[in-house]
Scaffold this active site. Structure first.
Site, PDB file in Angstrom:
ATOM      1  N   LYS A   1       0.834  -1.204   0.000  1.00  0.00           N
ATOM      2  CA  LYS A   1       0.000   0.000   0.000  1.00  0.00           C
ATOM      3  C   LYS A   1       0.874   1.262   0.000  1.00  0.00           C
ATOM      4  O   LYS A   1       0.641   2.184  -0.776  1.00  0.00           O
ATOM      5  CB  LYS A   1      -0.899   0.011   1.242  1.00  0.00           C
ATOM      6  N   ASN A   2       1.863   1.284   0.877  1.00  0.00           N
ATOM      7  CA  ASN A   2       2.649   2.508   1.036  1.00  0.00           C
ATOM      8  C   ASN A   2       3.633   2.758  -0.105  1.00  0.00           C
ATOM      9  O   ASN A   2       4.223   3.832  -0.174  1.00  0.00           O
ATOM     10  CB  ASN A   2       3.394   2.501   2.381  1.00  0.00           C
TER      11      ASN A   2
ATOM     12  N   CYS B   1      -4.637  13.094  13.108  1.00  0.00           N
ATOM     13  CA  CYS B   1      -5.258  11.778  12.971  1.00  0.00           C
ATOM     14  C   CYS B   1      -5.066  11.081  14.301  1.00  0.00           C
ATOM     15  O   CYS B   1      -4.382  11.599  15.185  1.00  0.00           O
ATOM     16  CB  CYS B   1      -4.657  10.995  11.821  1.00  0.00           C
TER      17      CYS B   1
ATOM     18  N   ARG C   1       0.825  14.804  13.162  1.00  0.00           N
ATOM     19  CA  ARG C   1       1.294  14.562  11.806  1.00  0.00           C
ATOM     20  C   ARG C   1       1.208  15.776  10.886  1.00  0.00           C
ATOM     21  O   ARG C   1       0.482  15.777   9.884  1.00  0.00           O
ATOM     22  CB  ARG C   1       0.535  13.369  11.190  1.00  0.00           C
TER      23      ARG C   1
ATOM     24  N   ASP D   1       4.895   0.792  12.104  1.00  0.00           N
ATOM     25  CA  ASP D   1       3.702   0.105  11.594  1.00  0.00           C
ATOM     26  C   ASP D   1       3.619  -1.361  12.048  1.00  0.00           C
ATOM     27  O   ASP D   1       2.632  -2.035  11.761  1.00  0.00           O
ATOM     28  CB  ASP D   1       3.651   0.178  10.058  1.00  0.00           C
TER      29      ASP D   1
ATOM     30  N   ARG E   1      -8.626  -0.411   4.898  1.00  0.00           N
ATOM     31  CA  ARG E   1      -7.763   0.573   4.236  1.00  0.00           C
ATOM     32  C   ARG E   1      -6.432  -0.063   3.855  1.00  0.00           C
ATOM     33  O   ARG E   1      -5.776   0.407   2.928  1.00  0.00           O
ATOM     34  CB  ARG E   1      -7.490   1.752   5.172  1.00  0.00           C
TER      35      ARG E   1
HETATM   36  C1  UD1 Z   1       4.475   7.008   6.463  1.00  0.00           C
HETATM   37  C2  UD1 Z   1       3.638   5.781   6.262  1.00  0.00           C
HETATM   38  C3  UD1 Z   1       3.071   5.301   7.591  1.00  0.00           C
HETATM   39  C4  UD1 Z   1       4.194   5.107   8.610  1.00  0.00           C
HETATM   40  C5  UD1 Z   1       5.075   6.336   8.691  1.00  0.00           C
HETATM   41  C6  UD1 Z   1       6.307   6.131   9.557  1.00  0.00           C
HETATM   42  C7  UD1 Z   1       2.778   6.094   4.014  1.00  0.00           C
HETATM   43  C8  UD1 Z   1       1.606   6.405   3.165  1.00  0.00           C
HETATM   44  N1  UD1 Z   1       2.551   6.106   5.334  1.00  0.00           N
HETATM   45  O1  UD1 Z   1       3.623   8.031   6.995  1.00  0.00           O
HETATM   46  O2  UD1 Z   1       2.386   4.072   7.384  1.00  0.00           O
HETATM   47  O3  UD1 Z   1       3.650   4.840   9.878  1.00  0.00           O
HETATM   48  O4  UD1 Z   1       5.532   6.726   7.376  1.00  0.00           O
HETATM   49  O5  UD1 Z   1       7.062   5.067   9.092  1.00  0.00           O
HETATM   50  O6  UD1 Z   1       3.859   5.824   3.534  1.00  0.00           O
HETATM   51  N2  UD1 Z   1       6.418  14.974  10.530  1.00  0.00           N
HETATM   52  C9  UD1 Z   1       6.406  16.334  10.786  1.00  0.00           C
HETATM   53  N3  UD1 Z   1       6.311  17.192   9.718  1.00  0.00           N
HETATM   54  C10 UD1 Z   1       6.238  16.770   8.423  1.00  0.00           C
HETATM   55  C11 UD1 Z   1       6.254  15.382   8.175  1.00  0.00           C
HETATM   56  C12 UD1 Z   1       6.349  14.505   9.245  1.00  0.00           C
HETATM   57  O7  UD1 Z   1       6.473  16.759  11.936  1.00  0.00           O
HETATM   58  O8  UD1 Z   1       6.154  17.603   7.523  1.00  0.00           O
HETATM   59  C13 UD1 Z   1       6.525  14.002  11.651  1.00  0.00           C
HETATM   60  C14 UD1 Z   1       5.271  13.155  11.837  1.00  0.00           C
HETATM   61  O9  UD1 Z   1       4.307  13.823  12.598  1.00  0.00           O
HETATM   62  C15 UD1 Z   1       5.848  11.918  12.504  1.00  0.00           C
HETATM   63  C16 UD1 Z   1       7.241  11.783  11.869  1.00  0.00           C
HETATM   64  O10 UD1 Z   1       7.541  13.066  11.345  1.00  0.00           O
HETATM   65  O11 UD1 Z   1       5.979  12.141  13.888  1.00  0.00           O
HETATM   66  C17 UD1 Z   1       7.346  10.766  10.762  1.00  0.00           C
HETATM   67  O12 UD1 Z   1       6.249  10.906   9.895  1.00  0.00           O
HETATM   68  P1  UD1 Z   1       6.304  10.532   8.344  1.00  0.00           P
HETATM   69  O13 UD1 Z   1       7.485   9.661   8.060  1.00  0.00           O
HETATM   70  O14 UD1 Z   1       6.133  11.760   7.558  1.00  0.00           O
HETATM   71  O15 UD1 Z   1       4.996   9.642   8.228  1.00  0.00           O
HETATM   72  P2  UD1 Z   1       4.090   9.548   6.947  1.00  0.00           P
HETATM   73  O16 UD1 Z   1       4.957   9.760   5.760  1.00  0.00           O
HETATM   74  O17 UD1 Z   1       2.863  10.366   7.131  1.00  0.00           O
END
Ligand code: UD1
Length: 420
Positions: free
Chosen positions: A22-23, A116, A121, A308, A400
């Site tokens: 999925k990711n 969420c 996030r 995850d 999902r």
């Molecule tokens: C992706 C995965 C999700 C997984 C996560 C961490 C997808 C679609 N989803 O989510 O399943 O749990 O990686 O491995 O690939 N953050 C900020 N600012 C930003 C971006 C991130 O503060 O602009 C923080 C987030 O709140 C979190 C951390 O960074 O605490 C890591 O998040 P991130 O790696 O961005 O997660 P996703 O990409 O949303």
């Protein structure tokens, strides 16, 4: 709302085919926005999140054809670079359209995803990176509104490792003018899969899989065909389910290469795991002992232990012999499954981002509530071993991210029924 009824106590045994990731599929579907030529993807999992992303792309003017796990996208008619709140609120990964839209159309309006269940996030790093590449970005009425004549290459540094942030910026950079360097990049295998697809489309990218990715912008990309990598989290979830039930399973269509941290912990817990070559990728064979030993974990960006898989390991530790410590370092509120597991009799103490799990000899079935996608997976694992019946409510979370989960579990000998 659908519920899942599980009759616990059956040992998982047999073979199951794993789906595409999925990711990896979500960002790669968005990569179709970068070209006027068709992009064909195979091994695309049939999941609600994929359906949501296809709907989002379709309303932007992308022609979508889907035949089982094969999806062809044609963005030659892309005319509406908008991601409305109604769609983004159901799936945070919708933010992945931002980078490609700005790069291809020079404008985009994408709803802020908001919080969420598992944490705040934010997407500040996505915005910071695009701004450094010359996009004019404002946040207006809950929308990120971006404009540029053409993005230019830049040196980007993200404050933390962000998976979708890295993917968004990489997609933006492939059509930018000049070289972009993303430092502190996410090293997740899904980032590499996206880079491989972009390279097949004519992008010039090196370093994906390391923490420095270099991208030389090109004028345009072309169509391509790409096979989505196997889902390492689905694979890890089934390995945990088999491990918890003292089972013996063979998972095909997957690869242990992306699962070192998880396989290592399952072996520490007492499982015997080996890999076999199969026509589609690799097969992983797991044989579990009668009772697992407790294993402590600390989540962190790849290649460390994935957040995850944290809920699934909390479930197996709940019944293991001994005490384990689980540290969640990625999301600030990702222990909601702990209180639900406690309803089944688990002994878990939470202190901030740390959970102390004291293994118990037996869990008992009860009604529990799924709070997010991976929490649901943890509850299923617990339900599979609990005595009697467990009802899991709000399983739309599960749909999902897990393809045909009842069928796959049933084929492995579990007694699982969906109640509508
Ligand atoms: C992706 C995965 C999700 C997984 C996560 C961490 C997808 C679609 N989803 O989510 O399943 O749990 O990686 O491995 O690939 N953050 C900020 N600012 C930003 C971006 C991130 O503060 O602009 C923080 C987030 O709140 C979190 C951390 O960074 O605490 C890591 O998040 P991130 O790696 O961005 O997660 P996703 O990409 O949303």
């Amino acid at each position: 709302m659908d519920k899942l009824l599980i009759e616990g106590g059956h040992r998982l045994q047999g073979e199951a085919e794993m789906s595409g990731a999925k990711n990896a599929a979500l960002p790669i579907l968005c990569a179709a926005l970068l070209t006027r030529e068709p992009l064909t993807l195979t091994n695309v999992p049939q999941l609600n999140d994929i359906g949501t992303m296809l709907k989002l792309l379709a309303q932007m003017g992308v022609a979508v054809q889907r035949d089982g796990s094969v999806v062809t996208l044609d963005a030659s008619g892309l005319d509406n670079p908008l991601a409305p709140y109604e769609m983004v609120k159901t799936m945070r990964a919708s933010i992945l359209v931002l980078g490609p839209l700005v790069a291809r159309c020079g404008e985009a309006k994408v709803s802020l995803p908001g919080g969420c269940a598992i944490g705040a996030r934010p997407v500040d790093q996505h915005i910071k990176g695009l701004t450094a590449m010359g996009a004019d970005i404002a946040v207006e009425h809950g929308y990120v509104v971006a404009r540029t004549s053409r993005l230019r290459g830049a040196r980007l540094f993200t404050d933390m490792v962000t998976v979708t942030g890295t993917e968004n910026l990489m997609m933006a950079a492939v059509l930018a003018d000049g070289e972009t360097v993303i430092e502190n990049a996410a090293r997740e295998p899904e980032v590499v899969d996206l880079a491989n697809c972009l390279v097949a489309m004519g992008a010039r990218i090196s370093g994906a899989g390391s923490d420095v990715i270099r991208i030389q912008g090109v004028e345009r990309l072309h169509g391509a065909t790409h096979r989505i990598m196997p889902d390492r989290i689905e694979t890890g979830t089934y390995l945990c389910a088999a491990a918890a039930t003292g089972g013996e399973i063979r998972l095909t269509g997957t690869s242990a290469a992306y699962l070192d941290a998880v396989v290592d912990k399952l072996m520490d817990a007492g499982c015997d795991i080996r890999t076999e070559k199969s026509p589609s990728f690799e097969a992983i064979v797991l044989r579990a002992p009668q009772r697992l030993k407790a294993v402590s974990i600390r989540t962190a960006p790849y290649p460390a232990f994935p957040t995850d898989m944290q809920a699934q390991f909390m479930a197996i530790n709940a019944l293991a012999e001994g005490t384990s410590i689980i540290r969640e370092t990625i999301f600030e509120n990702r222990f909601m499954h702990a209180v639900e597991l406690a309803r089944l009799g688990a002994d878990i103490r939470i202190d901030g981002n740390t959970a102390v799990v004291q293994g118990v000899a037996q869990l008992d079935g009860a009604t529990v509530m799924a709070t997010d996608l991976r929490a649901s997976a943890g509850l299923i694992i617990a339900g599979l071993v609990a005595r009697g019946e467990t009802v899991i409510e709000r399983i739309y979370h599960l749909d999902r991210g897990y393809e045909r989960i009842e069928q796959k579990l049933t084929a492995l000998g579990a007694t699982v029924r969906r109640l509508s």
